[in-house]
Motif scaffolding. Structure first.
Motif, PDB file in Angstrom:
ATOM      1  N   LEU A  72      80.416  -4.032  83.639  1.00 32.23           N
ATOM      2  CA  LEU A  72      79.156  -3.607  83.047  1.00 32.23           C
ATOM      3  C   LEU A  72      78.082  -4.690  83.241  1.00 32.23           C
ATOM      4  O   LEU A  72      76.931  -4.383  83.583  1.00 32.23           O
ATOM      5  CB  LEU A  72      79.339  -3.315  81.559  1.00 32.23           C
ATOM      6  CG  LEU A  72      78.051  -2.917  80.813  1.00 32.23           C
ATOM      7  CD1 LEU A  72      77.492  -1.603  81.346  1.00 32.23           C
ATOM      8  CD2 LEU A  72      78.301  -2.825  79.302  1.00 32.23           C
ATOM      9  N   ALA A 127      77.246   3.700  85.202  1.00 34.61           N
ATOM     10  CA  ALA A 127      78.500   3.304  84.567  1.00 34.61           C
ATOM     11  C   ALA A 127      79.462   4.483  84.496  1.00 34.61           C
ATOM     12  O   ALA A 127      80.688   4.329  84.677  1.00 34.61           O
ATOM     13  CB  ALA A 127      78.231   2.756  83.167  1.00 34.61           C
ATOM     14  N   GLU A 128      78.928   5.662  84.238  1.00 30.58           N
ATOM     15  CA  GLU A 128      79.787   6.854  84.212  1.00 30.58           C
ATOM     16  C   GLU A 128      80.407   7.097  85.564  1.00 30.58           C
ATOM     17  O   GLU A 128      81.595   7.482  85.668  1.00 30.58           O
ATOM     18  CB  GLU A 128      78.969   8.071  83.761  1.00 30.58           C
ATOM     19  CG  GLU A 128      78.565   8.036  82.292  1.00 30.58           C
ATOM     20  CD  GLU A 128      77.661   9.200  81.924  1.00 30.58           C
ATOM     21  OE1 GLU A 128      77.425  10.067  82.805  1.00 30.58           O
ATOM     22  OE2 GLU A 128      77.177   9.232  80.775  1.00 30.58           O
ATOM     23  N   ARG A 160      73.615   3.697  82.285  1.00 31.87           N
ATOM     24  CA  ARG A 160      74.638   4.607  81.750  1.00 31.87           C
ATOM     25  C   ARG A 160      75.110   5.603  82.818  1.00 31.87           C
ATOM     26  O   ARG A 160      76.296   5.885  82.936  1.00 31.87           O
ATOM     27  CB  ARG A 160      74.104   5.343  80.527  1.00 31.87           C
ATOM     28  CG  ARG A 160      73.979   4.447  79.291  1.00 31.87           C
ATOM     29  CD  ARG A 160      73.560   5.256  78.053  1.00 31.87           C
ATOM     30  NE  ARG A 160      73.460   4.418  76.878  1.00 31.87           N
ATOM     31  CZ  ARG A 160      74.501   4.044  76.118  1.00 31.87           C
ATOM     32  NH1 ARG A 160      75.718   4.465  76.430  1.00 31.87           N
ATOM     33  NH2 ARG A 160      74.316   3.286  75.058  1.00 31.87           N
ATOM     34  N   ARG A 161      74.154   6.136  83.593  1.00 27.92           N
ATOM     35  CA  ARG A 161      74.548   7.077  84.655  1.00 27.92           C
ATOM     36  C   ARG A 161      75.438   6.393  85.685  1.00 27.92           C
ATOM     37  O   ARG A 161      76.451   6.959  86.135  1.00 27.92           O
ATOM     38  CB  ARG A 161      73.303   7.659  85.327  1.00 27.92           C
ATOM     39  CG  ARG A 161      72.463   8.562  84.452  1.00 27.92           C
ATOM     40  CD  ARG A 161      71.499   9.417  85.264  1.00 27.92           C
ATOM     41  NE  ARG A 161      70.581   8.619  86.065  1.00 27.92           N
ATOM     42  CZ  ARG A 161      69.416   8.141  85.614  1.00 27.92           C
ATOM     43  NH1 ARG A 161      69.050   8.364  84.349  1.00 27.92           N
ATOM     44  NH2 ARG A 161      68.618   7.458  86.408  1.00 27.92           N
ATOM     45  N   HIS A 195      83.794   2.610  80.075  1.00 29.65           N
ATOM     46  CA  HIS A 195      83.568   2.965  78.677  1.00 29.65           C
ATOM     47  C   HIS A 195      82.416   2.082  78.173  1.00 29.65           C
ATOM     48  O   HIS A 195      82.624   0.955  77.711  1.00 29.65           O
ATOM     49  CB  HIS A 195      84.836   2.752  77.841  1.00 29.65           C
ATOM     50  CG  HIS A 195      85.959   3.650  78.255  1.00 29.65           C
ATOM     51  ND1 HIS A 195      86.861   3.312  79.248  1.00 29.65           N
ATOM     52  CD2 HIS A 195      86.303   4.901  77.832  1.00 29.65           C
ATOM     53  CE1 HIS A 195      87.727   4.298  79.404  1.00 29.65           C
ATOM     54  NE2 HIS A 195      87.418   5.271  78.554  1.00 29.65           N
ATOM     55  N   VAL A 196      81.217   2.602  78.276  1.00 27.43           N
ATOM     56  CA  VAL A 196      80.019   1.787  78.083  1.00 27.43           C
ATOM     57  C   VAL A 196      79.958   1.189  76.692  1.00 27.43           C
ATOM     58  O   VAL A 196      79.668  -0.008  76.524  1.00 27.43           O
ATOM     59  CB  VAL A 196      78.756   2.630  78.358  1.00 27.43           C
ATOM     60  CG1 VAL A 196      77.494   1.813  78.055  1.00 27.43           C
ATOM     61  CG2 VAL A 196      78.743   3.092  79.798  1.00 27.43           C
ATOM     62  N   GLU A 197      80.222   1.984  75.634  1.00 27.50           N
ATOM     63  CA  GLU A 197      80.050   1.486  74.275  1.00 27.50           C
ATOM     64  C   GLU A 197      80.997   0.334  73.987  1.00 27.50           C
ATOM     65  O   GLU A 197      80.619  -0.670  73.385  1.00 27.50           O
ATOM     66  CB  GLU A 197      80.268   2.628  73.263  1.00 27.50           C
ATOM     67  CG  GLU A 197      79.357   3.831  73.474  1.00 27.50           C
ATOM     68  CD  GLU A 197      77.886   3.443  73.443  1.00 27.50           C
ATOM     69  OE1 GLU A 197      77.526   2.434  72.797  1.00 27.50           O
ATOM     70  OE2 GLU A 197      77.079   4.157  74.082  1.00 27.50           O
ATOM     71  N   VAL A 237      68.274   1.377  80.589  1.00 25.66           N
ATOM     72  CA  VAL A 237      69.565   1.710  79.983  1.00 25.66           C
ATOM     73  C   VAL A 237      70.065   3.068  80.468  1.00 25.66           C
ATOM     74  O   VAL A 237      71.268   3.241  80.746  1.00 25.66           O
ATOM     75  CB  VAL A 237      69.450   1.675  78.447  1.00 25.66           C
ATOM     76  CG1 VAL A 237      70.730   2.210  77.809  1.00 25.66           C
ATOM     77  CG2 VAL A 237      69.192   0.255  77.973  1.00 25.66           C
ATOM     78  N   SER A 238      69.185   4.047  80.591  1.00 22.26           N
ATOM     79  CA  SER A 238      69.647   5.373  81.022  1.00 22.26           C
ATOM     80  C   SER A 238      70.201   5.320  82.442  1.00 22.26           C
ATOM     81  O   SER A 238      71.217   5.974  82.741  1.00 22.26           O
ATOM     82  CB  SER A 238      68.504   6.376  80.936  1.00 22.26           C
ATOM     83  OG  SER A 238      67.433   5.991  81.786  1.00 22.26           O
TER      84      SER A 238
END
Length: 915
Positions: free
Chosen positions: A270, A289-290, A286-287, A295-297, A282-283
């Motif tokens: 990450l 990272a998916e 997140r895309r 597991h981003v959180e 951030v958005s």
């Protein structure tokens, strides 16, 4: 005085720096502006000082920029980041500035704007925003700004004056050639020992072994970030660290690398993803990272617990060194993987440039598809005026190009763009790299051309001549139009350089090459200009006929801007050498206006010099002084003071300014870039001869004039040095010594036939003859020179005729003529010759009264210039555009003008200046 917030404890030991910032903030609150560059090593506290300023600047609007390493090649990214929230003010800018900034920000399409016009637009925009309340601009990590943004902010910082803007920038010391180094600087160094110990106690309040404490202090060397971080490292806790010569920044980055590697693999991934996409979106993260199945959180929680990274509204690293560590600790294969994920997460329709950049970093092998995308990105950057950025994208495209020939061509194109951006060292590197690949004959010629242009711009006109000439010859059969343009530029460079060592190439070499080209059956005005100029340089006065045909075409036709900017400089120069004064006047005025309106600031220095010289010959020294002020302002913002120095050299001797002329001559002689150019001797000796003749030191003038006239093929000031030789020899009673000069001038006058030429020939003829022949020549000289509009020489003709009348015993006529000459010369500001007229009148028995010098004006030169422009009806934005100032600074100067002159409105300026 208003109370300010107390400084943060993090600024322990920064009393000197904080006091400097407080002083600047206070001055900006009072309506002035300022800029300051904070520089020092990584972690030294520059960012903390920027935050201190933000806390203290209560009531200020604050705009922030943070340089991003991965975006250093995205043109105008930094300026857009600074100005993004102010775009609603764009409508307030003058149209050329608004268009330039909108094009730079890709808000509109259009031709690539000049970078200095973008700089002026940025200055005007910030000034307009600050009109509402003071504006604080904070630029952190400036070493990672894109080049054009750094240049733009340097321009703004140098031109800030009275807008209510404070520009604070922070730069690491490992960027010594950075454009922002031109701003006032404040070095941020390590904390003193007692402050370092106090900070260490705060950062490690528990009981620390004294030996470890001393090692931390020795290793940190007063660096605040090191004092905060080193006590937390495993190495120091284990007692294994020791002071070394390695930089603190490197040591800290290595420690951050260890801390990153101590995290789980998923959290490391990450952090690597965030480090690769440094915008903090951030958005987008997140895309991506998916796509990487992260597991981003969970990973973000571990990263935040480590105090290295947060991922909330924006993704932020604790310090840029953490970002470097997160990216550098990953193997290249993983770096490419996250770049690929980011590229796939970016919408190609919304941000194609960033997507292409990530795709380029996602591959380790040459791929034409990706290289072609980067070429498209380069084209878009170039259309916005980001030449350095366009070059960087092309360079990367070349690296990813499989075909060797295409790779060489793209590398050559990148070198061309670097040269146009003024990045001369990088341009030479790329030219050398391009030579390692197969190049076409056309590309070989282009490589010679670019290298010649770089040498001419970075060293001297003469240094690039051989390569320019080589390129022109190669291009003849391949691209006749480009060959013609290259011959034009080579000839202009050669004439600018004057006589040079034979091995460097000369104007005669260029002229011979031009004349060897097969003539066109239906020659254009450009062909005629080149032919006529080359024949004159070669000593063939018959070149005047095609030259006059060409000049008539340039004067009568409207030219497209690009064509005019390319050809008018040579046309202006040759109008002077062809004795066509009206044409020189018209074309030089058009060139200045076109260069200014088009934002072609690369052409403007030459345009100023050509126009200034014309106005001095016309006897309009006031306009010459105004043009010199503009040339000096341009040199201040754009660098390169050669044109301004030569402009001052043309003006000062006519004004009779002994000390100024001597200082300018010394400055030009000391310029190492000009040491091989004959123009230096010609111009400086001509100036010395004018000054000496004006002051009546004719022996000195004769010596200087001979040196200035030593190379007649240079024309220009070499020709005018002959006039000074003729006058000095005549006043010394040795007219035979002027024989060669007079014969040369007469032959050129007969070939030209213009009033200027024939009037000058009559002038020098009168000086070396006697009796009725001399008087006839004097009368013809005055009539023709007056009619031609060459006021300065016409007034001198009245002066020497008056002196001749006195010497002939015709005292009454001589007094009348000298009185008229003095009135003319005094009105023009030709001070030394005016004084010479008064002296002659005094010897004839006429009592003379010397008026006080104009130097007693209460206005500074800049205030006087602004006042004159305002009196001529120009608005504040128009004056600002001409002098590279904001309209607010112009208004500030005008308020001082009103106070000094005791007036209340612009309408009163003109009468006050003329009184």
């Amino acid at each position: 005085m208003k109370q300010r917030p107390r400084p943060s404890a993090a600024l322990l030991g920064r009393r000197r720096e904080c006091a400097a910032l407080d002083e600047l903030i206070q001055s900006v609150e009072g309506g002035l502006s300022a800029s300051l560059l904070l520089h020092g090593e990584a972690g030294i506290g520059k960012s903390a000082l920027l935050e201190y300023a933000a806390q203290r600047a209560t009531g200020f609007r604050v705009a922030r920029v943070a340089g991003i390493e991965s975006e250093a090649d995205l043109a105008f990214g930094g300026v857009h980041q600074l100005c993004g929230s102010f775009l609603d003010h764009l409508t307030e800018l003058p149209a050329p500035q608004r268009d330039a900034l909108e094009t730079a920000f890709a808000l509109r399409s259009g031709s690539a704007p000049d970078r200095f016009l973008v700089g002026l637009a940025t200055l005007s925009l910030l000034a307009d925003v600050a009109a509402e309340r003071p504006l604080l601009c904070l630029v952190d990590d400036a070493q990672w700004l894109d080049r054009i943004s750094a240049q733009t902010l340097a321009f703004v910082g140098r031109r800030l004056s009275a807008e209510g803007v404070l520009l604070l920038t922070a730069l690491r010391d490992d960027a010594p050639e950075h454009p922002l180094r031109a701003l006032p600087q404040l070095e941020v160094s390590g904390l003193a020992d007692h402050d370092a110990r106090a900070l260490l106690t705060r950062s490690a309040p528990g009981r620390v072994d004294p030996r470890i404490r001393e090692r931390v202090l020795a290793e940190a060397r007063g660096n605040p970030l090191a004092l905060l971080e080193l006590p937390r490292t495993t190495a120091f806790i284990a007692g294994s660290a020791h002071a070394t010569s390695v930089s603190v920044g490197n040591h800290l980055e290595e420690e951050f690398r260890r801390r990153v590697q101590a995290l789980s693999p998923e959290t490391q991934r990450l952090l690597l993803l965030a480090a690769a996409e440094q915008a903090g979106d951030v958005s987008l993260l997140r895309r991506a990272a998916e796509a990487l199945h992260l597991h981003v959180e969970v990973a973000a929680a571990e990263a935040e617990a480590s105090d290295l990274f947060t991922m909330r509204s924006m993704a932020r690293f604790r310090h840029p060194l953490v970002r470097s560590a997160a990216y550098g600790s990953a193997p290249p294969s993983e770096q490419r993987q996250v770049h690929r994920a980011l590229a796939e997460a970016i919408d190609p329709h919304i941000d194609p440039d960033r997507r292409a950049w990530h795709l380029a970093n996602a591959t380790a092998v040459a791929k034409e598809r990706i290289a072609a995308d980067l070429v498209d990105v380069s084209t878009r950057a170039m259309a916005r005026g980001g030449l350095a950025a366009a070059a960087a994208f092309l360079d990367r495209a070349a690296e990813l190009t499989p075909d060797p020939a295409r790779r060489g061509a793209r590398t050559l194109r990148a070198a061309t763009l670097e040269a146009q951006a003024g990045e001369f060292s990088r341009a030479i590197e790329l030219l050398d790299s391009a030579r390692l690949h197969p190049l076409t004959e056309r590309d070989e010629a282009q490589a010679d051309l670019v290298r010649g242009q770089v040498l001419a711009a970075s060293r001297s006109a003469s240094a690039g001549l051989p390569l320019l000439l080589s390129a022109a010859k190669r291009l003849e059969a391949l691209d006749p139009w480009s060959a013609k343009q290259t011959y034009r530029d080579a000839l202009y460079a050669a004439m600018t350089a004057g006589s040079v060592p034979q091995e460097a190439g000369t104007a005669e070499h260029v002229a011979a090459a031009i004349l060897s080209v097969r003539p066109q059956q239906d020659p254009t005005r450009d062909d005629l200009l080149l032919e006529g100029a080359a024949r004159l340089v070669a000593g063939d006065a018959g070149g005047l006929h095609p030259l006059q045909q060409a000049l008539a075409g340039y004067q009568g036709d409207e030219l497209p801007p690009d064509e005019a900017l390319g050809w008018l400089p040579l046309a202006c120069r040759m109008a002077h050498d062809a004795w066509e004064f009206d044409t020189w006047s018209a074309l030089s005025a058009r060139l200045v206006e076109l260069a200014r309106v088009s934002g072609a600031l690369a052409v403007l220095p030459s345009a100023f010099l050509l126009r200034l010289s014309n106005r001095v010959f016309a006897g309009d020294l006031a306009t010459g002084e105004a043009l010199l002020a503009q040339a000096a302002a341009l040199a201040d913002v754009a660098g390169g003071s050669v044109a301004a120095n030569y402009g001052a050299l043309v003006l000062a001797p006519w004004q009779g300014r002994e000390e100024r002329t001597a200082a300018i001559i010394q400055r030009i002689n000391a310029d190492s870039l000009l040491e091989d150019e004959g123009k230096v001797v010609t111009a400086t000796q001509w100036a010395a001869a004018v000054l000496a003749n004006g002051s009546g030191r004719h022996e000195e003038a004769l010596t200087a004039g001979r040196a200035g006239a030593a190379h007649p093929a240079e024309m220009g000031l070499a020709t005018w040095s002959m006039v000074e030789v003729a006058e000095a020899a005549a006043r010394l009673g040795r007219p035979d010594e002027a024989g060669d000069a007079v014969r040369h001038l007469r032959s050129r006058a007969l070939a030209s036939g213009s009033d200027w030429a024939r009037g000058t020939a009559a002038y020098v003829s009168a000086l070396v003859t006697s009796g009725q022949d001399a008087e006839a020549d004097y009368l013809e000289a005055m009539e023709r020179l007056d009619r031609a509009g060459v006021g300065a020489l016409a007034a001198r003709a009245h002066l020497v005729y008056g002196e001749w009348l006195l010497d002939s015993g015709r005292i009454g006529e001589g007094r009348e003529r000298l009185t008229h000459a003095h009135e003319l010369l005094d009105r023009m500001g030709v001070a030394a010759f005016a004084e010479r007229a008064l002296t002659a009148l005094g010897t004839s028995g006429v009592p003379v009264e010397r008026r006080p010098s104009a130097a007693s004006s209460p206005l500074t030169p800049q205030e006087l210039h602004i006042a004159e422009l305002a009196a001529a009806g120009m608005t504040n934005p128009e004056i600002g555009a001409e002098l590279f100032l904001s309209a607010h600074t112009v208004e500030w100067h005008l308020r001082k003008v009103f106070t000094k002159l005791g007036i209340r409105s612009r309408r009163e300026i003109g009468p006050q200046l003329s009184s």
